[in-house]
Design a protein around this motif. Structure first.
Motif, mmCIF file in Angstrom:
data_model
loop_
_atom_site.group_PDB
_atom_site.id
_atom_site.type_symbol
_atom_site.label_atom_id
_atom_site.label_comp_id
_atom_site.label_asym_id
_atom_site.label_seq_id
_atom_site.Cartn_x
_atom_site.Cartn_y
_atom_site.Cartn_z
ATOM 1 N N ALA A 265 54.607 34.085 30.147
ATOM 2 C CA ALA A 265 55.658 35.096 30.002
ATOM 3 C C ALA A 265 55.019 36.464 30.143
ATOM 4 C CB ALA A 265 56.352 34.970 28.650
ATOM 5 N N GLU A 266 55.760 37.436 30.682
ATOM 6 C CA GLU A 266 55.198 38.776 30.881
ATOM 7 C C GLU A 266 56.286 39.831 30.836
ATOM 8 O OE1 GLU A 266 53.156 37.788 34.509
ATOM 9 O OE2 GLU A 266 54.774 38.591 35.739
ATOM 10 N N TYR A 267 55.901 40.980 30.277
ATOM 11 C CA TYR A 267 56.799 42.135 30.210
ATOM 12 C C TYR A 267 56.179 43.272 31.019
ATOM 13 C CZ TYR A 267 59.396 46.141 28.422
ATOM 14 O OH TYR A 267 60.147 47.272 28.338
ATOM 15 N N HIS A 268 56.970 43.852 31.919
ATOM 16 C CA HIS A 268 56.500 44.919 32.806
ATOM 17 C C HIS A 268 57.038 46.267 32.318
ATOM 18 C CE1 HIS A 268 55.131 42.248 36.227
ATOM 19 N NE2 HIS A 268 55.819 41.392 35.479
ATOM 20 N N PHE A 269 56.167 47.267 32.351
ATOM 21 C CA PHE A 269 56.589 48.604 31.898
ATOM 22 C C PHE A 269 55.909 49.689 32.721
ATOM 23 C CE2 PHE A 269 52.887 47.263 29.521
ATOM 24 C CZ PHE A 269 52.093 48.387 29.407
#
Length: 269
Positions: A265-269
């Protein structure tokens, strides 16, 4: 170890927020997590459970691109409950943009020159890797949806593990690398890399090394809309790693072959 991790994390986040100073055309920062129960380590015949947190920065400017990734890996007791930090950095200069000549057509998007380094530190009781490596070579940018970059790199690698009184330098060797991120439509994407790494001569204990094949690929789905976020912010999926002759260890060494499914899982910012 804690000091190094704090320092590198701060440097990574600083790079990621330095858009005006770097005159970046685009930027993508990521914090991610992956987990698997079938990791392998050379000279260890057991399947190892690992939690991995990564911080990634990718960006582009008028004359090329940056890529930096820091993995923090935590093993279970079968690998001494070890913690490892692995830092990778690559910078690619776009030769066409630097020279004013286009290298396009026949499936090419461009031609680049890539340089960078790898660095790791692991606190297990058996080997305790202290890898340092410089890399440099040409990169072909293939004209596909998303991206596909193919590089031929020279590797200058050294290590200073337990039982070796001073840093040992392997023979200079080559790596053929392909890295990709291909949109598949309907929120799906196919991402990953594959490395074929040549033999690096004798190891630090006098034994032979073998060519490596390291394939790491992910099938990811964009969950952003369902989570009330802008597209591309939140992704999850499955990952698979195949690593033959891991770290150059021949196939007769236990743990030299990894076949590891993971969730990611990954969150991009």
């Amino acid at each position: 170890m804690k000091h190094f991790t704090t320092t590198v994390t701060a440097a990574l986040l600083t790079l990621g927020t330095a858009q005006p100073a770097q005159a970046l055309d685009w930027m993508d920062n990521t914090v991610g997590y992956r987990f698997g129960t079938r990791f392998a380590e050379p000279y260890n015949p057991q399947d190892i459970r690992k939690h991995i947190v990564n911080l990634t920065h990718a960006s582009g400017h008028a004359y090329g691109s940056n890529y930096m990734n820091l993995d923090i890996l935590k093993s279970d007791r079968k690998d001494d409950s070890a913690t490892e930090a692995y830092l990778l950095y690559r910078h690619t200069w776009d030769i066409g943009k630097l020279s004013g000549k286009e290298f396009k057509g026949a499936g090419m998007r461009g031609l680049g020159l890539t340089a960078g380094f790898d660095w790791n530190h692991k606190n297990d009781k058996g080997y305790a890797s202290r890898k340092q490596m410089l890399v440099a070579g040409p990169t072909l940018m293939v004209d596909v949806p998303g991206f596909l970059n193919i590089s031929l790199l020279a590797l200058w690698e050294s290590n200073n593990p337990i039982g070796v009184p001073k840093r040992y330098r392997y023979d200079t060797h080559a790596m053929l690398n392909a890295a990709w991120g291909i949109p598949l439509g309907s929120g799906w994407s196919f991402e990953g890399y594959v490395n074929y790494i040549g033999s690096k001569g004798r190891n630090e204990f006098g034994g032979p090394t073998a060519p490596e094949t390291n394939l790491d690929m992910q099938l990811m789905y964009d969950l952003s809309t369902a989570a009330g976020l802008k597209p591309g912010k939140l992704k999850a999926g499955i990952e698979y790693q195949y690593w033959r002759n891991k770290f150059g260890n021949p196939s007769n060494v236990p743990g030299s072959l990894a076949q590891t499914p993971m969730i990611r899982a990954e969150y991009h910012f």
